[in-house]
Every structure is written in C-alpha cells, then in structure tokens.
Design a protein around this motif. Structure first.
Motif, PDB file in Angstrom:
ATOM      1  N   LEU A 133       1.936   5.916   5.699  1.00 14.04           N
ATOM      2  CA  LEU A 133       0.287   6.169   5.368  1.00 14.04           C
ATOM      3  C   LEU A 133      -0.325   7.022   6.201  1.00 14.04           C
ATOM      4  O   LEU A 133      -1.061   7.783   5.543  1.00 14.04           O
ATOM      5  CB  LEU A 133      -0.033   4.924   5.300  1.00 14.04           C
ATOM      6  CG  LEU A 133      -0.089   3.705   4.206  1.00 14.04           C
ATOM      7  CD1 LEU A 133      -0.770   2.332   4.536  1.00 14.04           C
ATOM      8  CD2 LEU A 133      -0.639   4.147   3.010  1.00 14.04           C
ATOM      9  N   LYS A 134      -0.025   7.194   7.471  1.00 14.68           N
ATOM     10  CA  LYS A 134      -0.769   8.283   8.358  1.00 14.68           C
ATOM     11  C   LYS A 134      -0.262   9.835   7.698  1.00 14.68           C
ATOM     12  O   LYS A 134      -1.294  10.621   7.709  1.00 14.68           O
ATOM     13  CB  LYS A 134      -0.371   8.115   9.563  1.00 14.68           C
ATOM     14  CG  LYS A 134      -1.006   6.840  10.415  1.00 14.68           C
ATOM     15  CD  LYS A 134      -0.497   6.867  11.691  1.00 14.68           C
ATOM     16  CE  LYS A 134      -1.256   5.368  12.304  1.00 14.68           C
ATOM     17  NZ  LYS A 134      -0.623   4.983  13.837  1.00 14.68           N
ATOM     18  N   GLU A 135       0.932   9.694   7.449  1.00 12.14           N
ATOM     19  CA  GLU A 135       1.557  11.344   6.904  1.00 12.14           C
ATOM     20  C   GLU A 135       0.601  11.651   5.509  1.00 12.14           C
ATOM     21  O   GLU A 135       0.268  12.581   5.465  1.00 12.14           O
ATOM     22  CB  GLU A 135       2.951  11.231   6.523  1.00 12.14           C
ATOM     23  CG  GLU A 135       3.764  11.213   7.866  1.00 12.14           C
ATOM     24  CD  GLU A 135       5.150  10.965   7.612  1.00 12.14           C
ATOM     25  OE1 GLU A 135       5.778  10.892   6.373  1.00 12.14           O
ATOM     26  OE2 GLU A 135       6.142  11.075   8.675  1.00 12.14           O
ATOM     27  N   GLU A 136       0.654  10.316   4.489  1.00 12.08           N
ATOM     28  CA  GLU A 136      -0.056  10.621   3.584  1.00 12.08           C
ATOM     29  C   GLU A 136      -1.545  10.898   3.570  1.00 12.08           C
ATOM     30  O   GLU A 136      -2.248  11.731   2.886  1.00 12.08           O
ATOM     31  CB  GLU A 136       0.152   9.466   2.598  1.00 12.08           C
ATOM     32  CG  GLU A 136       1.381   9.298   2.008  1.00 12.08           C
ATOM     33  CD  GLU A 136       1.869   7.958   1.230  1.00 12.08           C
ATOM     34  OE1 GLU A 136       0.749   7.336   0.969  1.00 12.08           O
ATOM     35  OE2 GLU A 136       2.705   7.909   0.604  1.00 12.08           O
ATOM     36  N   GLN A 137      -2.309  10.117   4.445  1.00  4.99           N
ATOM     37  CA  GLN A 137      -3.773  10.453   4.880  1.00  4.99           C
ATOM     38  C   GLN A 137      -3.890  11.929   5.544  1.00  4.99           C
ATOM     39  O   GLN A 137      -4.946  12.774   5.301  1.00  4.99           O
ATOM     40  CB  GLN A 137      -4.241   9.667   5.818  1.00  4.99           C
ATOM     41  CG  GLN A 137      -4.404   8.141   5.285  1.00  4.99           C
ATOM     42  CD  GLN A 137      -4.629   7.143   6.223  1.00  4.99           C
ATOM     43  OE1 GLN A 137      -4.964   7.202   7.244  1.00  4.99           O
ATOM     44  NE2 GLN A 137      -4.845   6.044   5.650  1.00  4.99           N
ATOM     45  N   LEU A 167       0.951  -1.099   0.135  1.00  5.70           N
ATOM     46  CA  LEU A 167       0.092   0.048   0.038  1.00  5.70           C
ATOM     47  C   LEU A 167       0.784   1.251   0.010  1.00  5.70           C
ATOM     48  O   LEU A 167       0.290   2.384  -0.301  1.00  5.70           O
ATOM     49  CB  LEU A 167      -0.986   0.081   1.047  1.00  5.70           C
ATOM     50  CG  LEU A 167      -1.870  -1.026   1.309  1.00  5.70           C
ATOM     51  CD1 LEU A 167      -2.639  -1.016   2.633  1.00  5.70           C
ATOM     52  CD2 LEU A 167      -2.922  -1.026   0.067  1.00  5.70           C
ATOM     53  N   VAL A 168       2.184   1.202   0.127  1.00  2.38           N
ATOM     54  CA  VAL A 168       3.179   2.199   0.511  1.00  2.38           C
ATOM     55  C   VAL A 168       3.968   2.333  -0.736  1.00  2.38           C
ATOM     56  O   VAL A 168       4.342   1.482  -1.332  1.00  2.38           O
ATOM     57  CB  VAL A 168       3.869   2.098   1.723  1.00  2.38           C
ATOM     58  CG1 VAL A 168       5.040   3.188   1.817  1.00  2.38           C
ATOM     59  CG2 VAL A 168       3.236   1.914   2.961  1.00  2.38           C
ATOM     60  N   ARG A 169       4.227   3.622  -1.290  1.00  2.00           N
ATOM     61  CA  ARG A 169       4.793   3.888  -2.245  1.00  2.00           C
ATOM     62  C   ARG A 169       6.436   3.265  -2.096  1.00  2.00           C
ATOM     63  O   ARG A 169       6.943   3.730  -0.982  1.00  2.00           O
ATOM     64  CB  ARG A 169       5.089   5.470  -2.686  1.00  2.00           C
ATOM     65  CG  ARG A 169       3.764   5.818  -3.258  1.00  2.00           C
ATOM     66  CD  ARG A 169       3.764   7.193  -3.724  1.00  2.00           C
ATOM     67  NE  ARG A 169       5.069   7.924  -3.588  1.00  2.00           N
ATOM     68  CZ  ARG A 169       5.008   8.895  -2.363  1.00  2.00           C
ATOM     69  NH1 ARG A 169       4.034   9.295  -1.694  1.00  2.00           N
ATOM     70  NH2 ARG A 169       6.150   9.624  -2.090  1.00  2.00           N
ATOM     71  N   PRO A 170       7.021   2.614  -3.087  1.00  2.00           N
ATOM     72  CA  PRO A 170       8.188   2.148  -2.512  1.00  2.00           C
ATOM     73  C   PRO A 170       9.461   2.987  -2.535  1.00  2.00           C
ATOM     74  O   PRO A 170      10.172   2.851  -1.407  1.00  2.00           O
ATOM     75  CB  PRO A 170       8.549   1.345  -3.772  1.00  2.00           C
ATOM     76  CG  PRO A 170       7.312   0.868  -4.399  1.00  2.00           C
ATOM     77  CD  PRO A 170       6.375   2.060  -4.348  1.00  2.00           C
ATOM     78  N   GLU A 171       9.368   4.247  -3.344  1.00  2.00           N
ATOM     79  CA  GLU A 171      10.476   5.247  -3.296  1.00  2.00           C
ATOM     80  C   GLU A 171      10.271   5.707  -1.563  1.00  2.00           C
ATOM     81  O   GLU A 171      11.330   6.163  -1.024  1.00  2.00           O
ATOM     82  CB  GLU A 171      10.176   6.296  -3.909  1.00  2.00           C
ATOM     83  CG  GLU A 171       9.928   5.895  -5.650  1.00  2.00           C
ATOM     84  CD  GLU A 171       8.637   5.645  -5.937  1.00  2.00           C
ATOM     85  OE1 GLU A 171       7.368   6.109  -5.517  1.00  2.00           O
ATOM     86  OE2 GLU A 171       8.525   4.644  -6.610  1.00  2.00           O
TER      87      GLU A 171
END
Length: 147
Positions: free
Chosen positions: A139-143, A8-12
């Motif tokens: 993921l929390k930062e992206e949300q 679910l997380v971008r690899p980079e």
C-alpha cells in the motif's frame, strides 16, 4: 497506523510478493513431484509456471488470513475448477487435496500456520504479521507511485 486489511491490497500483488519472499527465504520447497502433477482433476496439464508451488503457498496464506480457520476439504472447493467431460455441461471439480495438504504442512513447519483442533488451519502470529507487513509495504508503494 495499525495493521492494514488484506482486502485493501490487490490479491495479485500480495500473492506475487509473498511467493517471492517464500522462495528467497526457502520457507517452503516444492516436492520432487511438483513438476509433473496437475493441481486438480479438472486440469488437463500441470502448471506452466516453474514457481507455481510458491504462488500456491502464498495464496493459501492469503486465504487463511481471510477465511481461517479452514480445513483442506473447504480449501479444495475454494480452488475448484469447472470439469468438462465430453458433450455434457461442466460441473465443479475440487482441486487436488494432496497439493493443498503438503503446502499447508510446509507452511506449518515454517511456523506460519497452526492447526486448530477439529476446525482446520489458521495463521499463526508470525504468519499474520508477515501478511500484514507485506500489505503495509504494498500500500505504501502504491501511494508513493505517481498516478
């Protein structure tokens, strides 16, 4: 909320954060020859990024999470590149086994990776928890970030 899937997380983003963590906590250290060596026979020059060793170690952690147990020979194919010689068509050339092997040995010494008998290397509980924690954080930062 349970552990987040690495997919679910971008690899980079994951590799960048893991590399920064490995460098800041000195879990791995680049060998003296790391500034001069190519990462594979298909490459013409050594990596230009001075922190490439940490990035490779972080990438190995991600690969082991997704595909472990996996051995050095399969990891060489995972990191392979197209090798072009002269006018012929390019062929696949494996990555440097020594770079991968030494990086895995350092990750083992840090307690993030363990060997499975005759199957290759796999993430330890500590390594798995580290990767999952970083996935949760990213993921929390992206949300929370505004779109």
């Amino acid at each position: 909320m349970g552990p987040v899937s690495v997919k679910l997380v971008r690899p980079e983003a994951l590799i960048k954060e893991l590399a920064r963590y490995l460098k800041e906590n000195r879990l791995v250290t680049p060998p003296t020859w790391a500034t001069f060596v190519k990462t594979g026979v298909a490459k013409e020059r050594p990596p230009q990024d001075p922190d490439w060793w940490y990035v490779r170690c972080a990438s190995l952690l991600r690969r082991l999470y997704l595909k472990g147990p996996i051995g050095v020979s399969r990891l060489r194919r995972e990191y392979s590149d197209k090798h072009r010689v002269g006018h012929g068509k390019p062929h696949s050339a494996p990555a440097s086994g020594n770079v991968i092997r030494k990086a895995l040995q350092q990750l083992e010494a840090a307690g993030l990776v363990t060997k499975q008998d005759r199957k290759g290397r796999v993430l330890s509980e500590k390594g798995r928890k580290l990767v999952e924690d970083f996935c949760d954080r990213i993921l929390k930062e992206e949300q929370q970030a505004p779109a």
